[in-house]
Scaffold this active site. Sequence first.
Site, mmCIF file in Angstrom:
data_model
loop_
_atom_site.group_PDB
_atom_site.id
_atom_site.type_symbol
_atom_site.label_atom_id
_atom_site.label_comp_id
_atom_site.label_asym_id
_atom_site.label_seq_id
_atom_site.Cartn_x
_atom_site.Cartn_y
_atom_site.Cartn_z
ATOM 1 N N ASP A 282 -0.161 4.403 1.050
ATOM 2 C CA ASP A 282 -0.432 5.410 2.083
ATOM 3 C C ASP A 282 0.277 5.106 3.390
ATOM 4 O O ASP A 282 0.668 3.963 3.661
ATOM 5 C CB ASP A 282 -1.939 5.553 2.315
ATOM 6 C CG ASP A 282 -2.578 4.295 2.869
ATOM 7 O OD1 ASP A 282 -2.255 3.191 2.373
ATOM 8 O OD2 ASP A 282 -3.415 4.393 3.796
ATOM 9 N N ASP B 150 6.389 1.017 6.664
ATOM 10 C CA ASP B 150 5.036 0.499 6.475
ATOM 11 C C ASP B 150 4.301 1.457 5.539
ATOM 12 O O ASP B 150 3.739 2.442 5.974
ATOM 13 C CB ASP B 150 4.340 0.407 7.829
ATOM 14 C CG ASP B 150 2.901 -0.069 7.746
ATOM 15 O OD1 ASP B 150 2.492 -0.551 6.672
ATOM 16 O OD2 ASP B 150 2.177 0.060 8.757
ATOM 17 N N HIS C 180 0.837 -1.205 0.000
ATOM 18 C CA HIS C 180 0.000 0.000 0.000
ATOM 19 C C HIS C 180 0.868 1.249 0.000
ATOM 20 O O HIS C 180 1.958 1.281 0.577
ATOM 21 C CB HIS C 180 -0.993 0.006 1.163
ATOM 22 C CG HIS C 180 -0.402 0.003 2.540
ATOM 23 N ND1 HIS C 180 -0.052 1.159 3.193
ATOM 24 C CD2 HIS C 180 -0.120 -1.007 3.401
ATOM 25 C CE1 HIS C 180 0.417 0.867 4.406
ATOM 26 N NE2 HIS C 180 0.395 -0.449 4.556
ATOM 27 N N GLU D 16 -5.104 2.092 2.654
ATOM 28 C CA GLU D 16 -5.106 0.864 3.453
ATOM 29 C C GLU D 16 -5.199 1.181 4.934
ATOM 30 O O GLU D 16 -5.887 0.498 5.693
ATOM 31 C CB GLU D 16 -3.831 0.052 3.158
ATOM 32 C CG GLU D 16 -3.819 -1.352 3.743
ATOM 33 C CD GLU D 16 -3.290 -1.469 5.159
ATOM 34 O OE1 GLU D 16 -3.417 -2.551 5.758
ATOM 35 O OE2 GLU D 16 -2.740 -0.457 5.693
ATOM 36 N N GLU D 17 -4.510 2.246 5.338
ATOM 37 C CA GLU D 17 -4.397 2.560 6.757
ATOM 38 C C GLU D 17 -5.689 3.104 7.365
ATOM 39 O O GLU D 17 -5.788 3.230 8.584
ATOM 40 C CB GLU D 17 -3.266 3.576 6.982
ATOM 41 C CG GLU D 17 -1.870 3.064 6.609
ATOM 42 C CD GLU D 17 -1.313 2.068 7.603
ATOM 43 O OE1 GLU D 17 -2.059 1.611 8.478
ATOM 44 O OE2 GLU D 17 -0.121 1.754 7.499
ATOM 45 N N HIS E 180 3.950 2.704 12.965
ATOM 46 C CA HIS E 180 2.958 3.676 13.443
ATOM 47 C C HIS E 180 3.479 4.471 14.644
ATOM 48 O O HIS E 180 2.700 5.074 15.373
ATOM 49 C CB HIS E 180 1.625 3.007 13.790
ATOM 50 C CG HIS E 180 0.931 2.397 12.609
ATOM 51 N ND1 HIS E 180 -0.385 1.983 12.658
ATOM 52 C CD2 HIS E 180 1.355 2.122 11.359
ATOM 53 C CE1 HIS E 180 -0.737 1.476 11.487
ATOM 54 N NE2 HIS E 180 0.313 1.551 10.670
#
Length: 377
Positions: free
Chosen positions: A78, A106, A76, A139-140, A344
């Site tokens: 984003d 990520d 992904h 996705e996030e 994150h």
Amino acid sequence: MVNKKRLIESFMELVRIDSVSREEKDLADFLIKKIKNLGLELIVDQASEKVKSNSGNIIVSLEGNNNTIPIMFSAHMDTVIPGKNINPLCDGEKIVSDGKTILGADDKAAIAALLEALYIIRENNIPHGDIEILLTICEEIGLKGAKNLDISNLKAQMGFVLDAGGSVGKIITTAPSQNSLEITIYGKSAHAGANPEEGINAIQVAGYALSRMKLGRIDEETTSNIGIISGGRATNIVPDEVILKGEVRSRNEEKIEKYTEQIKKITEDTAREFKAKAEVKINREYYGYNLSPNDQVVNIATKAAKNIGLQPLLCPSGGGSDANVFNKKGLPSVVLALGMEKVHTVEEYILIKELKNTVEYILSIINVVASGENLNE
């Protein structure tokens, strides 16, 4: 075979391009140019219109030079916040941010590894079947890009989603379903000093309800959480409304329904006790999946890891990914770890050797599929 310098530079370049959810266009434009320079075909779908992003999903096609099973790799584009103005730094054998933002490994480590794999395939004329690379948006924030993907645009018969923490070789074969909950409790406003007895404090009702809920880790495959509470207008007004947002996840379908219904019932019963009202909205965000070691996509991932000296580790996950959506849409998909850690957070990092291992793992999967070696064992 992996050009380590090129791989690191590519990763650093990618994370410097801002691409928080719904703002992926700058990264998408950059990748489109790179991919076209490799002579590959691609399309950008219309998912952007449905999810209010400034880019759609990118689907890249690499036509095969032998007749084997078509496969897909996915990552992904984003990132979460704080994900703007990222300044990546090499700290010995790992790459970190400057501590003010996430790093964005990520999932840009996956994108960097996929680009490097494409360079290597082109430079070395490596045999391969049809390969598709899917780069998703949003996705996030709920797997929105994958949810709005028209799966008929893909030839692939199986997918490898590069989007898990932990060492390369970890293979996620089982993941939970998730229900989201939005709870609104309606009380009655009154002056908090002059006549509080005439009011019904919605925040107090919520507090009692929360104290009766089973939250956190329920068992090895089930969790629940209330993560957002908002309500009240002023300290001198008895609050007449409060909103709570939460979720229930489980790898067991009966349990997710049981504990979701339990939260709903506790909320409604507590509201009645206080002569308040409650409204509970439940939405299935995504469905779980459970692949066996004998499923072809798992078998290929396992063989490919062993072929490059990695120890495959089949694991369940407590989180969702685009693979949940692909499996639900009928495309068997596993999630592969790529070495990112503390995602994150501003402490996020990735080891350079894991970046390199990810490229080698991608190439090994392609080789296993191209060779056709006992894929159904």
